[in-house]
Design an enzyme around this catalytic site. Sequence first.
Site, PDB file in Angstrom:
ATOM      1  N   GLU A  56      -3.531  -9.994   3.813  1.00  0.00           N
ATOM      2  CA  GLU A  56      -4.685  -9.604   4.641  1.00  0.00           C
ATOM      3  C   GLU A  56      -5.745 -10.704   4.628  1.00  0.00           C
ATOM      4  O   GLU A  56      -6.338 -11.021   5.665  1.00  0.00           O
ATOM      5  CB  GLU A  56      -5.303  -8.290   4.128  1.00  0.00           C
ATOM      6  CG  GLU A  56      -4.497  -7.055   4.475  1.00  0.00           C
ATOM      7  CD  GLU A  56      -3.386  -6.726   3.487  1.00  0.00           C
ATOM      8  OE1 GLU A  56      -2.989  -7.603   2.693  1.00  0.00           O
ATOM      9  OE2 GLU A  56      -2.900  -5.578   3.520  1.00  0.00           O
ATOM     10  N   GLU A  76       0.842  -1.204   0.000  1.00  0.00           N
ATOM     11  CA  GLU A  76       0.000   0.000   0.000  1.00  0.00           C
ATOM     12  C   GLU A  76       0.878   1.256   0.000  1.00  0.00           C
ATOM     13  O   GLU A  76       0.596   2.229  -0.707  1.00  0.00           O
ATOM     14  CB  GLU A  76      -0.933  -0.003   1.215  1.00  0.00           C
ATOM     15  CG  GLU A  76      -1.954  -1.137   1.162  1.00  0.00           C
ATOM     16  CD  GLU A  76      -2.874  -1.151   2.371  1.00  0.00           C
ATOM     17  OE1 GLU A  76      -4.027  -0.731   2.234  1.00  0.00           O
ATOM     18  OE2 GLU A  76      -2.436  -1.585   3.462  1.00  0.00           O
TER      19      GLU A  76
HETATM   20  C1  1HE Z   1       6.536  -8.661  12.146  1.00  0.00           C
HETATM   21  C2  1HE Z   1       5.882  -8.506  10.921  1.00  0.00           C
HETATM   22  C3  1HE Z   1       4.641  -7.825  10.919  1.00  0.00           C
HETATM   23  C4  1HE Z   1       7.714  -9.557  10.553  1.00  0.00           C
HETATM   24  N1  1HE Z   1       4.154  -7.382  12.100  1.00  0.00           N
HETATM   25  N2  1HE Z   1       6.033  -8.186  13.271  1.00  0.00           N
HETATM   26  N3  1HE Z   1       2.043  -8.587   7.110  1.00  0.00           N
HETATM   27  C5  1HE Z   1       2.274  -9.888   7.029  1.00  0.00           C
HETATM   28  O1  1HE Z   1       1.402 -10.715   7.218  1.00  0.00           O
HETATM   29  C6  1HE Z   1       3.703 -10.275   6.746  1.00  0.00           C
HETATM   30  C7  1HE Z   1       4.269 -11.046   7.911  1.00  0.00           C
HETATM   31  N4  1HE Z   1       5.718 -11.233   7.793  1.00  0.00           N
HETATM   32  C8  1HE Z   1       6.288 -12.224   7.041  1.00  0.00           C
HETATM   33  O2  1HE Z   1       5.636 -12.981   6.341  1.00  0.00           O
HETATM   34  C9  1HE Z   1       7.787 -12.346   7.147  1.00  0.00           C
HETATM   35  O3  1HE Z   1       8.217 -11.696   8.335  1.00  0.00           O
HETATM   36  C10 1HE Z   1       8.555 -11.733   5.943  1.00  0.00           C
HETATM   37  C11 1HE Z   1       8.329 -12.608   4.685  1.00  0.00           C
HETATM   38  C12 1HE Z   1       8.149 -10.304   5.672  1.00  0.00           C
HETATM   39  C13 1HE Z   1      10.073 -11.711   6.268  1.00  0.00           C
HETATM   40  O4  1HE Z   1      10.506 -13.010   6.657  1.00  0.00           O
HETATM   41  P1  1HE Z   1      11.876 -13.159   7.469  1.00  0.00           P
HETATM   42  O5  1HE Z   1      12.143 -14.632   7.618  1.00  0.00           O
HETATM   43  O6  1HE Z   1      12.929 -12.338   6.823  1.00  0.00           O
HETATM   44  O7  1HE Z   1      11.633 -12.480   8.914  1.00  0.00           O
HETATM   45  P2  1HE Z   1      10.837 -13.077  10.178  1.00  0.00           P
HETATM   46  O8  1HE Z   1      11.726 -13.997  10.954  1.00  0.00           O
HETATM   47  O9  1HE Z   1       9.517 -13.622   9.785  1.00  0.00           O
HETATM   48  O10 1HE Z   1      10.547 -11.756  11.013  1.00  0.00           O
HETATM   49  C14 1HE Z   1      11.548 -11.072  11.750  1.00  0.00           C
HETATM   50  C15 1HE Z   1      10.870 -10.383  12.906  1.00  0.00           C
HETATM   51  O11 1HE Z   1       9.953  -9.413  12.401  1.00  0.00           O
HETATM   52  C16 1HE Z   1      10.023 -11.341  13.742  1.00  0.00           C
HETATM   53  O12 1HE Z   1      10.040 -10.866  15.058  1.00  0.00           O
HETATM   54  P3  1HE Z   1      11.010 -11.514  16.183  1.00  0.00           P
HETATM   55  O13 1HE Z   1      10.696 -10.770  17.439  1.00  0.00           O
HETATM   56  O14 1HE Z   1      10.642 -12.979  16.216  1.00  0.00           O
HETATM   57  O15 1HE Z   1      12.415 -11.299  15.692  1.00  0.00           O
HETATM   58  C17 1HE Z   1       8.636 -11.160  13.175  1.00  0.00           C
HETATM   59  O16 1HE Z   1       7.613 -11.493  14.092  1.00  0.00           O
HETATM   60  C18 1HE Z   1       8.646  -9.678  12.883  1.00  0.00           C
HETATM   61  N5  1HE Z   1       7.671  -9.320  11.889  1.00  0.00           N
HETATM   62  N6  1HE Z   1       6.619  -9.082   9.952  1.00  0.00           N
HETATM   63  C19 1HE Z   1       4.866  -7.564  13.250  1.00  0.00           C
HETATM   64  N7  1HE Z   1       3.951  -7.603   9.823  1.00  0.00           N
HETATM   65  C20 1HE Z   1      -3.169  -0.750   7.170  1.00  0.00           C
HETATM   66  S1  1HE Z   1      -3.696  -2.283   6.881  1.00  0.00           S
HETATM   67  C21 1HE Z   1      -2.366  -3.208   6.302  1.00  0.00           C
HETATM   68  C22 1HE Z   1      -2.643  -4.660   6.532  1.00  0.00           C
HETATM   69  C23 1HE Z   1      -1.411  -5.489   6.414  1.00  0.00           C
HETATM   70  O17 1HE Z   1      -0.336  -5.011   6.176  1.00  0.00           O
HETATM   71  S2  1HE Z   1      -1.640  -7.162   6.649  1.00  0.00           S
HETATM   72  C24 1HE Z   1      -0.108  -7.874   6.280  1.00  0.00           C
HETATM   73  C25 1HE Z   1       0.789  -7.974   7.480  1.00  0.00           C
END
Ligand code: 1HE
Length: 273
Positions: A146, A126
């Site tokens: 989402e 977005e």
């Molecule tokens: C997060 C987030 C997040 C990572 N919110 N903490 N977005 C998503 O559904 C995408 C979710 N994220 C992923 O699928 C993956 O993190 C990635 C593909 C982006 C990257 O993978 P990777 O292996 O490089 O990283 P990771 O190990 O998954 O994440 C590293 C850290 O970032 C980890 O936290 P930690 O404390 O365990 O180190 C994750 O929890 C954290 N993290 N993504 C919170 N999104 C206005 S409306 C908009 C609506 C949306 O955007 S919905 C989509 C949300």
Amino acid sequence: MPTEPLEYRPATGLLADLPLLKVETAGPVVHLRLNRPDKRNAMSEAMVRQLHTAFVNLPADARVVVISGEGGHFSAGLDLSEVTEQSVAEGIFHSRLWHAAFDQIQFGPVPVIAVLHGAVVGGGLELAATAHLRVAEASAFYALPEGQRGIFVGGSGSARIPRLIGVARMTDMMLTGRVLDAAEGQAAGLTNYLVGNGEGLAKAFELARKVAANAPLSNYAVTQALPRIAQMAQADGLFVESLMSAIAQGDEAAKRRVRDFLAKRVGKVGKER
Ligand code: 1HE
């Protein structure tokens, strides 16, 4: 146009005081990085507020903004850790906050170029859609998880993303979780340029210098009038076009540029000096 490398320096004043962003300036170019790499640049409410603050406080001499992500990804979208306890009313206000920030990016005074790499998902996509130009590196991938998270886009994606790739592609991404790779995103019209890994910023800076060399009012007409006219009935659009073109043409910058061309002081199309 000068070709020596621009020297980027940390921004001063308000722009230096936004810890979730890293802002640098080089003459007319502002480079703004999402700066939360440990969380894959997931956008917390604080980050969205800081984006708004940055874009309403651009330096007066800014002519173009390049926005990119620190670390291995552009942005993982909404910070999911902040939404689990949100009420319906809080959800609406939260979404409206994103709209305010993102409107300021798309409808602000200067063109914005996004450099996309790694995850460009959910709210990250977005955000990318608010920019006026998008440069992708080969590592970029696009998704709208989402649907899988039980939510809907709330950061203006439903209004902006279909205008780039169409409702049908966005529906597919949201219903099935389909992930587009960088080549698919380019073919779908999501991005304007596709470059190799590590080459996105250089490409964006090259484009930024070209954009910054244009007359500011002409750039403003392109970023603000053009998308609005495209949504109008043709007769209304043509009337606005006449007004906008007369306003741009009446500006001293336009008169000087036209005189320079006629006096052969500047290059021809495709052979700019
Ligand atoms: C997060 C987030 C997040 C990572 N919110 N903490 N977005 C998503 O559904 C995408 C979710 N994220 C992923 O699928 C993956 O993190 C990635 C593909 C982006 C990257 O993978 P990777 O292996 O490089 O990283 P990771 O190990 O998954 O994440 C590293 C850290 O970032 C980890 O936290 P930690 O404390 O365990 O180190 C994750 O929890 C954290 N993290 N993504 C919170 N999104 C206005 S409306 C908009 C609506 C949306 O955007 S919905 C989509 C949300």
